[in-house]
Design a protein around this motif. Structure first.
Motif, PDB file in Angstrom:
ATOM      1  N   SER B  84     -22.344 -16.229   7.022  1.00  0.00           N
ATOM      2  CA  SER B  84     -22.187 -14.939   7.706  1.00  0.00           C
ATOM      3  C   SER B  84     -22.471 -13.780   6.756  1.00  0.00           C
ATOM      4  O   SER B  84     -23.140 -12.814   7.118  1.00  0.00           O
ATOM      5  CB  SER B  84     -20.775 -14.782   8.262  1.00  0.00           C
ATOM      6  OG  SER B  84     -20.625 -15.570   9.411  1.00  0.00           O
ATOM      7  N   ARG B  88     -25.309 -10.917   7.294  1.00  0.00           N
ATOM      8  CA  ARG B  88     -24.992  -9.492   7.356  1.00  0.00           C
ATOM      9  C   ARG B  88     -25.731  -8.676   6.294  1.00  0.00           C
ATOM     10  O   ARG B  88     -25.764  -7.453   6.379  1.00  0.00           O
ATOM     11  CB  ARG B  88     -23.477  -9.280   7.226  1.00  0.00           C
ATOM     12  CG  ARG B  88     -22.713  -9.778   8.459  1.00  0.00           C
ATOM     13  CD  ARG B  88     -21.238  -9.882   8.151  1.00  0.00           C
ATOM     14  NE  ARG B  88     -20.680  -8.554   7.912  1.00  0.00           N
ATOM     15  CZ  ARG B  88     -20.074  -7.840   8.841  1.00  0.00           C
ATOM     16  NH1 ARG B  88     -19.942  -8.312  10.058  1.00  0.00           N
ATOM     17  NH2 ARG B  88     -19.597  -6.658   8.561  1.00  0.00           N
ATOM     18  N   GLN B 132     -19.810 -12.257  16.600  1.00  0.00           N
ATOM     19  CA  GLN B 132     -19.070 -13.457  16.981  1.00  0.00           C
ATOM     20  C   GLN B 132     -18.236 -13.224  18.244  1.00  0.00           C
ATOM     21  O   GLN B 132     -18.291 -13.981  19.192  1.00  0.00           O
ATOM     22  CB  GLN B 132     -18.160 -13.824  15.809  1.00  0.00           C
ATOM     23  CG  GLN B 132     -17.374 -15.081  16.029  1.00  0.00           C
ATOM     24  CD  GLN B 132     -16.658 -15.487  14.750  1.00  0.00           C
ATOM     25  OE1 GLN B 132     -16.716 -14.799  13.739  1.00  0.00           O
ATOM     26  NE2 GLN B 132     -15.996 -16.609  14.793  1.00  0.00           N
ATOM     27  N   ASP B 213     -24.320 -13.839  14.885  1.00  0.00           N
ATOM     28  CA  ASP B 213     -23.253 -14.397  14.058  1.00  0.00           C
ATOM     29  C   ASP B 213     -22.299 -15.194  14.945  1.00  0.00           C
ATOM     30  O   ASP B 213     -21.421 -14.628  15.564  1.00  0.00           O
ATOM     31  CB  ASP B 213     -22.521 -13.250  13.345  1.00  0.00           C
ATOM     32  CG  ASP B 213     -21.553 -13.747  12.299  1.00  0.00           C
ATOM     33  OD1 ASP B 213     -21.446 -14.978  12.160  1.00  0.00           O
ATOM     34  OD2 ASP B 213     -20.917 -12.920  11.634  1.00  0.00           O
ATOM     35  N   GLU B 214     -22.527 -16.496  15.009  1.00  0.00           N
ATOM     36  CA  GLU B 214     -21.733 -17.368  15.879  1.00  0.00           C
ATOM     37  C   GLU B 214     -21.541 -16.767  17.265  1.00  0.00           C
ATOM     38  O   GLU B 214     -20.409 -16.518  17.687  1.00  0.00           O
ATOM     39  CB  GLU B 214     -20.364 -17.640  15.243  1.00  0.00           C
ATOM     40  CG  GLU B 214     -20.475 -18.357  13.919  1.00  0.00           C
ATOM     41  CD  GLU B 214     -19.117 -18.610  13.315  1.00  0.00           C
ATOM     42  OE1 GLU B 214     -18.221 -19.007  14.063  1.00  0.00           O
ATOM     43  OE2 GLU B 214     -18.957 -18.402  12.104  1.00  0.00           O
ATOM     44  N   VAL B 243     -26.224 -17.839  13.041  1.00  0.00           N
ATOM     45  CA  VAL B 243     -25.211 -18.589  12.298  1.00  0.00           C
ATOM     46  C   VAL B 243     -24.404 -19.356  13.325  1.00  0.00           C
ATOM     47  O   VAL B 243     -24.022 -18.805  14.350  1.00  0.00           O
ATOM     48  CB  VAL B 243     -24.282 -17.626  11.535  1.00  0.00           C
ATOM     49  CG1 VAL B 243     -23.023 -18.339  11.092  1.00  0.00           C
ATOM     50  CG2 VAL B 243     -25.005 -17.037  10.340  1.00  0.00           C
TER      51      VAL B 243
END
Lengths: 428, 292
Positions: B84, B88, B132, B213-214, B243
């Motif tokens: 992550s 980023r 996320q 991100d997830e 991710v």
């Protein structure tokens, strides 16, 4: 311990359960007791103040037939100058003599004249100024009675004798006579809401103090809210976390704990002595109270900003919003209810503040209603202090009435804080 | 030995001891060197020797990776492996984190991402991000989608904005569900719908790269399946870095997969190769579920 069977374990739990329930009940009971104590204190406070102060909203008034005699008044036309010189007390005395023709002696007459308020001539002057055609004619006018009369007839309902004080038997006789005919009765006390302070309780009002408080709060709000919010936004959103910002934070918290009288001295030294701003003015009062409310507003605004979920900031930043756009489009709207609540609580605090204002001369005896932020003024709590300090009995109920007005303004402000928060609150 | 290398050595040491416990022996040099094909001929994003520090501790060690045009690259690895953090870096979302420092060469279409002269605002318009947890703004669905176009001045006329809203929501597969309630708050949607709204919001500014991100970690299997379909469709126009903790998801949506371990990029290969015939022992250990 380790070799307990399941039954034994359960037994132990059962045994423990009873005492757990007991402590829980005890804890709840304590909570209820403390709330009850708080409510009781509030009820006692309010009922005492209302009981003492509600009388002030009614004022003993005397009905007299007055004759605007040109000879007695000593004028033959109505203009600004003649109104200043005209002998209105003469007209009132004549009306009183006509109402009680049996009173002849010099001292008796003088006592008779004390039935009506010493402010009565001004009532008459205002009436004539408004209606110049009344000159030479007669009319029936209600005058505020003297505070001794007011106190006496209000005390009659408590005991048959009533509170005499300076009232002689003869005077009491006249009062009873007027009461029977309905020429003396309690009417709604408009003077209390339209006049400034006075040495005569029946002529004293809270208008000047109320306006003084209003102007002072306006100055405070106009300065402390923008400055406080700007400081909070900078510290929370922009400032790097280092030794300097830590120092600033500690000092802001310290500022919140400084005794208010110190702020008053600061205001006296800086705003009045150095900048030579006018004494007793709401402008200076507002500046001093700004210094006092700033920490409250900064601290509550920072808490409101902290409560905005970081996911909203990330979302906006991920979209390419600049730092200012993140703050103004997303963070500020969400933090606004909390900030406003903080500001209103700060304002309520400022409204009740007395000590710092004593230092900058807002403790003055103010008769004229202030018309701006630089006029001499006093504020509600200071007015309450002044009246509480006065010897006349009639000021007791006026003090309580002023407290009632102050409390209702406070309740109004706090209620609006709650309503504002409910209205602006958004869920995310 | 400087403190930095000492730190790196410590981490590898702990990695090894963790692994030896599970009967996988890896030498220090092996962890450090990325195996497979980290580079691409059609690189959209180029990262070389990237190191990321949080204060004193190093989170990413010498990572070099290319993300190709119209390619979906999945990043997998155990929790705390830095995937992550790495993601980023690509649109400088780490800038806001106190004490975070990024070293190395990162470029988008040959233009540097980090540097004194680089403005993050246009960068983030080109590199969008989906988080996320679904994080729509507490505003209406319509306002959520038009926010990006508005602040970047892409469109301001009502008709243009309407078109952007419809296009973005259609591409995010949300249009049919919300077209009658565009003026309702975006936060009132279900979790899966909210995440698709966030995707619509991200593609409304026509970015070139989307970082995810997830994106499905808070969603149920049905919503996850929808998002995965969507990622597959979006590949035609965008470059995507995702991710994920779900290896099945990585296998389903990506062309290449990067395996991170304790801040090191261990292996990058075609997704099929990674999941069927991994080159590195650590990758194999992870995908077969021996740790992670």
């Amino acid at each position: 311990m380790t070799n307990l069977t399941q039954t034994q374990v359960r037994e132990r739990i059962e045994k423990n359960l009873a005492s757990r329930h007991r402590t829980e009940k005890l804890f709840r009971g304590l909570g209820i007791a403390s709330i009850a104590f708080g409510v009781l204190a509030v009820v006692i406070l309010f009922s005492d103040i209302i009981g003492k102060g509600s009388g002030a909203f009614m004022q003993a008034s005397i009905q007299l037939e007055v004759h605007y005699d040109t000879e007695v008044l000593g004028i033959d036309q109505v203009d600004d100058e003649s109104l200043t010189w005209a002998n209105f007390s003469g007209v009132i005395r004549q009306a009183l003599r006509e109402r009680f023709p049996s009173v002849t002696g010099r001292s008796d007459k003088r006592e008779l004249y004390t039935l009506v308020s010493s402010g009565a001539p001004f009532t008459l002057r205002d009436r004539l100024a408004e209606n110049p055609e009344l000159l030479g004619k007669s009319e029936v006018v209600w005058f505020a009675a003297d505070d001794d009369v007011d106190t006496f007839i209000k005390s009659l309902k408590d005991s048959k004798e009533g509170f005499r004080g300076r009232t002689s038997d003869q005077k009491a006789g006249w009062i009873e006579q007027l009461l029977e005919t309905g020429e003396l009765k309690k009417r709604f006390n408009t003077i209390f809401f339209t006049n400034g302070d006075s040495r005569e309780p029946e002529q004293a009002g809270i208008r000047a103090a109320l306006m003084g408080s209003l102007f002072t709060l306006l100055v405070t709000l106009a300065l402390s809210f923008p400055i406080g919010v700007a400081a909070a936004i900078y510290l929370e959103e922009y400032a790097p976390k280092n030794r300097w910002t830590d120092l600033i934070e500690v000092n802001i918290n310290n500022l919140a704990a400084v005794p208010s009288i110190v702020f008053g001295l600061l205001g006296l030294a800086i705003f009045i002595n150095f900048f030579e701003l006018p004494r007793s003015a709401p402008l200076v009062g507002g500046l001093v109270l700004t210094l006092m409310t700033l920490p409250t507003i900064i601290i509550s605004s920072r808490a409101a900003l902290k409560a905005v979920p970081p996911s909203i900031r990330e979302a906006a930043m991920g979209m390419g919003a600049s730092r200012m756009q993140v703050v103004f489009h997303h963070v500020l709207p969400l933090a606004m209810p909390g900030m406003l609540t903080g500001a209103i609580i700060g304002m309520a605090q400022a409204l009740g503040e007395t000590a710092p204002l004593l230092m900058i001369g807002m403790v003055a005896f103010i008769v004229d209603v202030p018309g701006g932020v630089t006029d001499p003024a006093t504020v509600l709590p200071v007015q309450i202090f002044l009246w509480a300090d006065s010897p006349e009995r009639a000021f007791v109920e006026r003090t309580s009435a002023a407290i009632m007005v102050l409390l209702s303004v406070l309740i109004l402000m706090n209620a609006s804080a709650v309503m504002l928060r409910k209205k602006l609150e958004r869920r995310w | 030995m400087s403190t930095m290398t000492l730190d790196a050595a410590e981490r590898t040491e702990s990695a090894r001891s963790e692994l030896t416990g599970k009967k996988v022996a890896v030498s220090q040099a092996e962890v450090r060197k990325t195996v497979g094909q980290p580079f691409s001929d059609t690189a959209k994003l180029r990262m070389r020797d990237v190191n990321v520090f949080y204060g004193e501790s190093q989170a990413i060690h010498n990572v070099s990776l290319d993300i190709g045009r119209n390619e979906v690259v999945a990043m997998i690895g155990p929790s705390g492996c830095g995937k992550s953090t790495f993601l980023r870096c690509l649109n400088r979302m780490n800038d806001t984190i106190e004490g975070c420092r990024v070293e190395g060469e990162l470029s988008l279409d040959g233009e540097p991402i980090y540097g004194a002269k680089v403005d993050v605002v246009p960068l983030r318009a080109r590199v969008g991000m989906v988080f996320q947890k679904p994080n729509p703004f507490p505003k209406t669905i319509y306002e959520n989608v038009v926010y990006g176009p508005k602040i970047h001045g892409i469109a301001s006329r009502r008709a243009d904005l309407d078109e952007i809203v419809e296009n973005s929501l259609r591409r995010a597969g949300l249009w049919n569900e919300v077209k009658d309630r565009l003026d309702k708050p975006g936060t009132g949607l279900s979790g899966g719908q909210q995440q698709r709204l966030c995707i619509a919001r991200a593609i409304a500014v026509s970015p070139e790269v989307i970082l995810m991100d997830e994106p499905c970690s808070a969603l149920d299997p049905i919503a996850t399946a929808r998002i995965e379909e969507l990622i597959d469709e979006l590949r035609e126009n965008y470059t995507i870095a995702i991710v994920t903790h779900s290896m099945q998801q990585a296998a389903r949506v990506s062309q290449r997969t990067a395996y991170f371990h304790l801040g090191h990029l261990v292996e990058v290969n075609d997704t099929e190769t990674v999941f069927t015939n991994p080159e590195h022992e650590l990758t194999e250990a992870y995908i077969t579920g021996r740790f992670g």
